[in-house]
Design an enzyme around this catalytic site. Structure first.
Site, short mmCIF file in Angstrom:
data_model
loop_
_atom_site.label_atom_id
_atom_site.label_comp_id
_atom_site.label_asym_id
_atom_site.label_seq_id
_atom_site.Cartn_x
_atom_site.Cartn_y
_atom_site.Cartn_z
N ASP A 193 -31.17 -36.88 -17.71
CA ASP A 193 -31.72 -35.95 -18.70
C ASP A 193 -30.62 -35.44 -19.62
OD1 ASP A 193 -34.16 -36.24 -17.44
OD2 ASP A 193 -33.89 -34.47 -16.18
N GLY A 237 -37.63 -30.11 -14.91
CA GLY A 237 -38.55 -31.04 -15.55
C GLY A 237 -37.78 -31.86 -16.56
N LYS A 238 -38.05 -33.16 -16.61
CA LYS A 238 -37.27 -34.04 -17.48
C LYS A 238 -37.31 -33.59 -18.94
CE LYS A 238 -37.04 -38.19 -14.71
NZ LYS A 238 -35.57 -38.01 -14.60
N GLY A 263 -21.62 -47.68 -16.47
CA GLY A 263 -21.64 -47.33 -17.88
C GLY A 263 -23.02 -47.40 -18.48
#
Length: 305
Positions: free
Chosen positions: A253, A39-40, A226
């Site tokens: 994340d 889960g993020k 980047g």
């Protein structure tokens, strides 16, 4: 070190790797399967915690065996569990993750489950916690009405709210206007601004749209190109670290968790970006999401070398 919180999702990752990702109607024989925490919101909180942040996780679980995946992980890592909510009606969320072991690309289906049912009363119950934070990090993986309430509490108490606009979902300008910083990738930035982000000039144009919506600082992750950073009139792309990639799942994340930690330590946005990039570069060299998040010693060694 300022206090921080991550208000967001927990799901159990159900990850399979295969020689290639299936196309519609195709069945592919996989090479491995792994179940673990994800889960993020949870990934970002673990990344920040392992990097050294004073961070609290706020999410909602079901009363089922999948909830134990979160609880056991938090116990193992020494994370506080005082601000978790529970649903008696809805199970803990899950994520089905398919990874191409040749390219490390992935396809993911999220079923938010309990963390998509956070109530107004539950948000109100953590107002005092949010009030004491310097930064609060949100994503778009829970029910948006809960995010809207958290945003209002951040505005009310002068807390710097960071919004990782993933996975993409339409949000109001009123919500974005309360964000101190947004951290979309190039696809999410295009969805939110209408500007296709491919280079420095287009990233600058997208940032201007965010500024018109009331956002104060803009970071756009650009994968291998980047990270674009726009802050106080300075706009640059910070080059990516080039490493041997094993699994890109959770890289965003990792970046956001590292950013939260570095900002809370008082690093400026440029130094915080480089710290977050290091954390993300380390994470993609391992399989999985939460389990791939590096320790502070690993991050410091990477930056030193």
């Amino acid at each position: 070190m300022g206090k921080t919180a991550v208000f967001g999702s927990f799901v159990v990752d159900l990850m399979a790797r295969s020689p290639h990702l299936p196309v519609p109607k195709e069945t592919v024989k996989g090479s491995m399967f792994r179940m673990g925490p994800g889960g993020k919101g949870f990934n970002q909180c673990v990344a920040a915690h392992k990097a050294g942040a004073d961070v609290i996780m706020m999410t909602k679980l079901g009363r089922d065996t999948f909830a134990n995946v979160a609880l056991d992980t938090m116990t193992e890592l020494g994370m506080p569990k005082d601000h978790l909510f529970y649903s008696d009606e809805t199970g803990t969320g899950i994520a089905l993750i398919l990874v191409d072991e040749g390219t490390s690309e992935n396809e993911i289906i999220i079923v938010p489950g309990a963390c998509g049912t956070i109530t107004a009363a539950e948000v109100e119950s953590v107002e005092s916690v949010i009030k004491d934070c310097e930064y609060v990090l949100l994503q778009l993986e829970i029910n948006q009405d809960a995010n809207e309430m958290v945003a209002e509490l951040c505005r009310k108490h002068g807390v710097k709210m960071i919004v990782n606009t993933a996975p993409y979902s339409p949000v109001s300008d009123a919500f974005l206007s309360k964000a101190w910083m947004v951290t979309p990738n190039e696809i999410e930035a295009e969805e939110l601004t209408g500007v296709k982000v491919t280079d420095l000039d287009s990233a600058k144009a997208a940032a201007q749209v965010f500024y018109k919506k009331g956002v104060q600082k803009v970071i756009i992750t650009l994968g291998g190109k980047g990270v674009f950073v726009s802050s106080d009139g300075r706009e640059e792309i910070v080059p990516a670290n080039h490493v041997q990639v094993v699994d890109t799942t959770g890289a965003g994340d990792a970046f956001n968790g590292g950013l939260l930690c570095a900002l809370a330590e008082g690093k400026d946005i440029w130094e915080a970006t480089r710290f977050a990039q290091a954390l993300a570069a380390l994470s993609v060299q391992k399989i999985g999401t939460t389990p791939s998040m590096p320790t502070r010693a690993e991050i410091d060694a990477f930056l030193k070398n």
